[in-house]
Design a protein around this motif. Structure first.
Motif, PDB file in Angstrom:
ATOM      1  N   GLY A 132      51.915  43.589  60.500  1.00 40.08           N
ATOM      2  CA  GLY A 132      52.762  44.708  60.874  1.00 40.08           C
ATOM      3  C   GLY A 132      52.782  45.803  59.823  1.00 40.08           C
ATOM      4  N   VAL A 133      52.913  45.415  58.554  1.00 37.00           N
ATOM      5  CA  VAL A 133      52.947  46.405  57.483  1.00 37.00           C
ATOM      6  C   VAL A 133      51.590  47.091  57.335  1.00 37.00           C
ATOM      7  CG1 VAL A 133      53.272  46.763  55.001  1.00 37.00           C
ATOM      8  CG2 VAL A 133      54.766  45.198  56.240  1.00 37.00           C
ATOM      9  N   LEU A 134      50.509  46.327  57.482  1.00 35.86           N
ATOM     10  CA  LEU A 134      49.172  46.911  57.370  1.00 35.86           C
ATOM     11  C   LEU A 134      48.952  47.956  58.465  1.00 35.86           C
ATOM     12  CD1 LEU A 134      46.384  47.020  56.083  1.00 35.86           C
ATOM     13  CD2 LEU A 134      45.700  45.101  57.554  1.00 35.86           C
ATOM     14  N   ILE A 135      49.337  47.615  59.695  1.00 33.52           N
ATOM     15  CA  ILE A 135      49.181  48.567  60.803  1.00 33.52           C
ATOM     16  C   ILE A 135      50.045  49.806  60.570  1.00 33.52           C
ATOM     17  CG2 ILE A 135      49.614  48.935  63.264  1.00 33.52           C
ATOM     18  CD1 ILE A 135      48.899  45.972  63.688  1.00 33.52           C
ATOM     19  N   ALA A 136      51.306  49.588  60.176  1.00 30.58           N
ATOM     20  CA  ALA A 136      52.218  50.710  59.941  1.00 30.58           C
ATOM     21  C   ALA A 136      51.702  51.606  58.816  1.00 30.58           C
ATOM     22  CB  ALA A 136      53.612  50.192  59.611  1.00 30.58           C
ATOM     23  N   TYR A 137      51.139  50.988  57.777  1.00 29.09           N
ATOM     24  CA  TYR A 137      50.616  51.771  56.649  1.00 29.09           C
ATOM     25  C   TYR A 137      49.400  52.584  57.076  1.00 29.09           C
ATOM     26  CZ  TYR A 137      48.912  52.973  52.016  1.00 29.09           C
ATOM     27  OH  TYR A 137      48.478  53.668  50.912  1.00 29.09           O
ATOM     28  N   LYS A 138      48.472  51.951  57.803  1.00 31.26           N
ATOM     29  CA  LYS A 138      47.263  52.642  58.235  1.00 31.26           C
ATOM     30  C   LYS A 138      47.572  53.751  59.227  1.00 31.26           C
ATOM     31  CE  LYS A 138      43.706  51.828  57.148  1.00 31.26           C
ATOM     32  NZ  LYS A 138      42.928  52.356  55.982  1.00 31.26           N
ATOM     33  N   MET A 139      48.613  53.576  60.039  1.00 26.40           N
ATOM     34  CA  MET A 139      49.004  54.594  61.011  1.00 26.40           C
ATOM     35  C   MET A 139      49.816  55.721  60.380  1.00 26.40           C
ATOM     36  SD  MET A 139      47.692  53.711  63.917  1.00 26.40           S
ATOM     37  CE  MET A 139      48.622  54.683  65.095  1.00 26.40           C
ATOM     38  N   GLY A 140      50.184  55.566  59.123  1.00 26.86           N
ATOM     39  CA  GLY A 140      50.945  56.591  58.445  1.00 26.86           C
ATOM     40  C   GLY A 140      52.439  56.530  58.694  1.00 26.86           C
TER      41      GLY A 140
ATOM     42  N   LEU B 192      53.520  31.694  60.337  1.00 28.58           N
ATOM     43  CA  LEU B 192      53.305  32.713  61.367  1.00 28.58           C
ATOM     44  C   LEU B 192      54.105  33.975  61.072  1.00 28.58           C
ATOM     45  CD1 LEU B 192      53.292  30.536  64.634  1.00 28.58           C
ATOM     46  CD2 LEU B 192      51.340  31.555  63.444  1.00 28.58           C
ATOM     47  N   GLY B 193      55.331  33.792  60.587  1.00 38.46           N
ATOM     48  CA  GLY B 193      56.155  34.942  60.237  1.00 38.46           C
ATOM     49  C   GLY B 193      55.527  35.769  59.128  1.00 38.46           C
ATOM     50  N   THR B 194      54.971  35.086  58.114  1.00 36.90           N
ATOM     51  CA  THR B 194      54.315  35.787  57.013  1.00 36.90           C
ATOM     52  C   THR B 194      53.107  36.573  57.509  1.00 36.90           C
ATOM     53  OG1 THR B 194      55.015  34.062  55.464  1.00 36.90           O
ATOM     54  CG2 THR B 194      53.217  35.496  54.763  1.00 36.90           C
ATOM     55  N   ILE B 195      52.322  35.952  58.381  1.00 35.90           N
ATOM     56  CA  ILE B 195      51.144  36.633  58.938  1.00 35.90           C
ATOM     57  C   ILE B 195      51.560  37.863  59.743  1.00 35.90           C
ATOM     58  CG2 ILE B 195      49.232  36.404  60.575  1.00 35.90           C
ATOM     59  CD1 ILE B 195      49.038  33.461  59.771  1.00 35.90           C
ATOM     60  N   CYS B 196      52.623  37.723  60.527  1.00 33.77           N
ATOM     61  CA  CYS B 196      53.093  38.845  61.342  1.00 33.77           C
ATOM     62  C   CYS B 196      53.590  40.002  60.473  1.00 33.77           C
ATOM     63  CB  CYS B 196      54.207  38.383  62.280  1.00 33.77           C
ATOM     64  SG  CYS B 196      53.636  37.324  63.635  1.00 33.77           S
ATOM     65  N   VAL B 197      54.316  39.678  59.388  1.00 34.90           N
ATOM     66  CA  VAL B 197      54.787  40.731  58.482  1.00 34.90           C
ATOM     67  C   VAL B 197      53.601  41.452  57.840  1.00 34.90           C
ATOM     68  CG1 VAL B 197      56.020  41.196  56.331  1.00 34.90           C
ATOM     69  CG2 VAL B 197      57.010  39.656  58.018  1.00 34.90           C
ATOM     70  N   PHE B 198      52.621  40.686  57.388  1.00 30.97           N
ATOM     71  CA  PHE B 198      51.442  41.287  56.771  1.00 30.97           C
ATOM     72  C   PHE B 198      50.731  42.216  57.748  1.00 30.97           C
ATOM     73  CE2 PHE B 198      46.914  41.399  55.848  1.00 30.97           C
ATOM     74  CZ  PHE B 198      46.887  41.727  54.504  1.00 30.97           C
TER      75      PHE B 198
ATOM     76  N   LEU C 236      71.500  36.926  56.141  1.00 32.02           N
ATOM     77  CA  LEU C 236      71.432  38.335  55.761  1.00 32.02           C
ATOM     78  C   LEU C 236      70.510  38.550  54.570  1.00 32.02           C
ATOM     79  CD1 LEU C 236      72.382  41.278  55.894  1.00 32.02           C
ATOM     80  CD2 LEU C 236      74.348  40.623  54.479  1.00 32.02           C
ATOM     81  N   PHE C 237      70.694  37.724  53.527  1.00 31.71           N
ATOM     82  CA  PHE C 237      69.867  37.901  52.338  1.00 31.71           C
ATOM     83  C   PHE C 237      68.427  37.447  52.583  1.00 31.71           C
ATOM     84  CE2 PHE C 237      73.862  38.581  50.218  1.00 31.71           C
ATOM     85  CZ  PHE C 237      73.535  39.452  49.187  1.00 31.71           C
ATOM     86  N   GLY C 238      68.227  36.518  53.505  1.00 32.35           N
ATOM     87  CA  GLY C 238      66.869  36.137  53.871  1.00 32.35           C
ATOM     88  C   GLY C 238      66.136  37.301  54.526  1.00 32.35           C
ATOM     89  N   VAL C 239      66.828  38.001  55.430  1.00 37.96           N
ATOM     90  CA  VAL C 239      66.236  39.174  56.082  1.00 37.96           C
ATOM     91  C   VAL C 239      65.945  40.268  55.057  1.00 37.96           C
ATOM     92  CG1 VAL C 239      66.670  41.044  57.722  1.00 37.96           C
ATOM     93  CG2 VAL C 239      67.310  38.701  58.319  1.00 37.96           C
ATOM     94  N   ILE C 240      66.891  40.479  54.126  1.00 36.94           N
ATOM     95  CA  ILE C 240      66.674  41.483  53.065  1.00 36.94           C
ATOM     96  C   ILE C 240      65.459  41.102  52.218  1.00 36.94           C
ATOM     97  CG2 ILE C 240      67.629  42.472  50.951  1.00 36.94           C
ATOM     98  CD1 ILE C 240      70.398  42.266  52.246  1.00 36.94           C
ATOM     99  N   GLY C 241      65.336  39.810  51.901  1.00 36.18           N
ATOM    100  CA  GLY C 241      64.195  39.355  51.113  1.00 36.18           C
ATOM    101  C   GLY C 241      62.874  39.614  51.817  1.00 36.18           C
ATOM    102  N   VAL C 242      62.833  39.375  53.139  1.00 38.40           N
ATOM    103  CA  VAL C 242      61.606  39.628  53.904  1.00 38.40           C
ATOM    104  C   VAL C 242      61.292  41.122  53.929  1.00 38.40           C
ATOM    105  CG1 VAL C 242      60.552  39.517  56.198  1.00 38.40           C
ATOM    106  CG2 VAL C 242      61.848  37.562  55.331  1.00 38.40           C
ATOM    107  N   ILE C 243      62.322  41.949  54.107  1.00 37.99           N
ATOM    108  CA  ILE C 243      62.118  43.406  54.115  1.00 37.99           C
ATOM    109  C   ILE C 243      61.590  43.881  52.770  1.00 37.99           C
ATOM    110  CG2 ILE C 243      63.295  45.637  54.272  1.00 37.99           C
ATOM    111  CD1 ILE C 243      65.157  44.388  56.336  1.00 37.99           C
ATOM    112  N   LEU C 244      62.147  43.335  51.682  1.00 38.11           N
ATOM    113  CA  LEU C 244      61.642  43.690  50.351  1.00 38.11           C
ATOM    114  C   LEU C 244      60.180  43.277  50.202  1.00 38.11           C
ATOM    115  CD1 LEU C 244      64.614  42.830  47.954  1.00 38.11           C
ATOM    116  CD2 LEU C 244      63.627  45.086  48.391  1.00 38.11           C
ATOM    117  N   GLY C 245      59.842  42.099  50.704  1.00 37.53           N
ATOM    118  CA  GLY C 245      58.454  41.655  50.652  1.00 37.53           C
ATOM    119  C   GLY C 245      57.536  42.608  51.411  1.00 37.53           C
ATOM    120  N   ALA C 246      57.998  43.097  52.564  1.00 40.68           N
ATOM    121  CA  ALA C 246      57.212  44.061  53.335  1.00 40.68           C
ATOM    122  C   ALA C 246      57.028  45.358  52.550  1.00 40.68           C
ATOM    123  CB  ALA C 246      57.904  44.347  54.672  1.00 40.68           C
ATOM    124  N   CYS C 247      58.075  45.779  51.844  1.00 43.33           N
ATOM    125  CA  CYS C 247      57.965  46.982  51.005  1.00 43.33           C
ATOM    126  C   CYS C 247      56.982  46.763  49.864  1.00 43.33           C
ATOM    127  CB  CYS C 247      59.340  47.367  50.456  1.00 43.33           C
ATOM    128  SG  CYS C 247      60.508  47.949  51.711  1.00 43.33           S
TER     129      CYS C 247
END
Length: 287
Positions: free
Chosen positions: A169-177, A161-167, A225-236
């Motif tokens: 969220g990033v898609l919406i943020a990207y499309k919205m500019g 569920l977390g992976t789906i939410c990140v995907f 901390l590094f888990g959160v950083i890893g997720v943020i990098l994945g979003a990038c």
């Protein structure tokens, strides 16, 4: 701009020195000079004259092509992951066997990605083969984590569920500019990813020779901390992938390149899932 994914790094979606996006555009183009994205594209060469030509309308990659290929790749991954979960139960008394299966599948998947990276054209069999073996790895590793945490698979559901939410969220943020992929953004992400991977490698080496969690980057407070950083990098990485797909569609990448887009998106989603799985495992109190 080179992609964050190894399958895009040798050729394909790129940006010239003037910032013009294109498929296979020459990197030495002078700033401010418009270039034909197909000037060096081997798919767009007339075999009779040897001169560049525009691709036929039906041979150009579309968003629908990327969506369908990605769905196929993720579908194969999900099926093999589920089958591995159900047919390869983890024996707590012999967990080493399960680790061996997971590592073996991961190595085969890695080799298939490397082989594809050196291919001139996308090979669907290699990409789907990668998805199949990566699914075996994820299924077995997820079963190990579920057994280790002892929550009946709850941490796996949270990671999915977390992976789906990140995907989403990033898609919406990207499309919205809200996310703008620039050279500076790309450079920052790649530098951060390199530092992150080097730290994880150092942690692994210390854990092998010193035991435990090595430097402590994958457990406790530092692990969170590094888990959160890893997720943020994945979003990038997802944002970079979306930009590569957008450039490919806009500038007329060949339709078969949709397979590379699917492979790139799949590898990024696997990264995010693994970081989510580790993060939720630590938060559950089993680090």
């Amino acid at each position: 701009m080179r992609s964050s994914n190894p399958v895009f790094s040798r050729r394909g979606f790129s940006r010239d020195a003037g910032g013009h996006a294109g498929f296979g555009a020459p990197q030495q183009a002078q700033a401010g000079t418009a270039t034909n994205p197909y000037a060096t594209n081997p798919y767009a060469t007339d075999p009779a004259t040897g001169m560049p030509q525009a691709p036929a309308r039906g041979s150009v990659m579309t968003i629908d092509d990327v969506v369908s290929r990605t769905a196929m790749t993720l579908g194969v991954l999900a099926i093999t992951a589920t089958l591995s979960w159900l047919t390869l139960p983890v024996d707590p008394a012999n967990v080493g066997k399960s680790y061996a299966i997971a590592i073996g599948a991961a190595l085969v998947a890695f080799v298939l990605v490397i082989v594809q990276a050196f291919k001139r054209k996308p090979v669907p069999a290699l990409i789907l083969g990668y998805a199949a073996f990566e699914g075996v790895f994820l299924g077995v590793f997820s079963a190990i984590m579920s057994t280790y945490v002892g929550d009946g698979g709850g941490v796996i559901v949270q990671a999915v569920l977390g992976t789906i939410c990140v995907f989403a969220g990033v898609l919406i943020a990207y499309k919205m500019g809200w996310i703008r992929v620039t050279r500076r953004f790309y450079g920052f992400v790649m530098a951060a990813a390199m530092g992150f991977m080097l730290l994880m490698l150092a942690n692994l080496l210390f854990s092998v020779f010193a035991g435990g969690d090595g430097l402590g980057f994958r457990s406790g407070g530092l692990g969170i901390l590094f888990g959160v950083i890893g997720v943020i990098l994945g979003a990038c990485f997802l944002a970079l992938d979306f930009k590569q797909v957008e450039d490919g569609v806009t500038y007329g990448a060949p339709r078969e390149e949709a397979w590379l887009a699917a492979l790139g998106l799949t590898t990024t989603l696997v990264w995010i899932y693994m970081e989510m799985l580790r993060l939720f495992s630590i938060l559950s109190g089993n680090d």
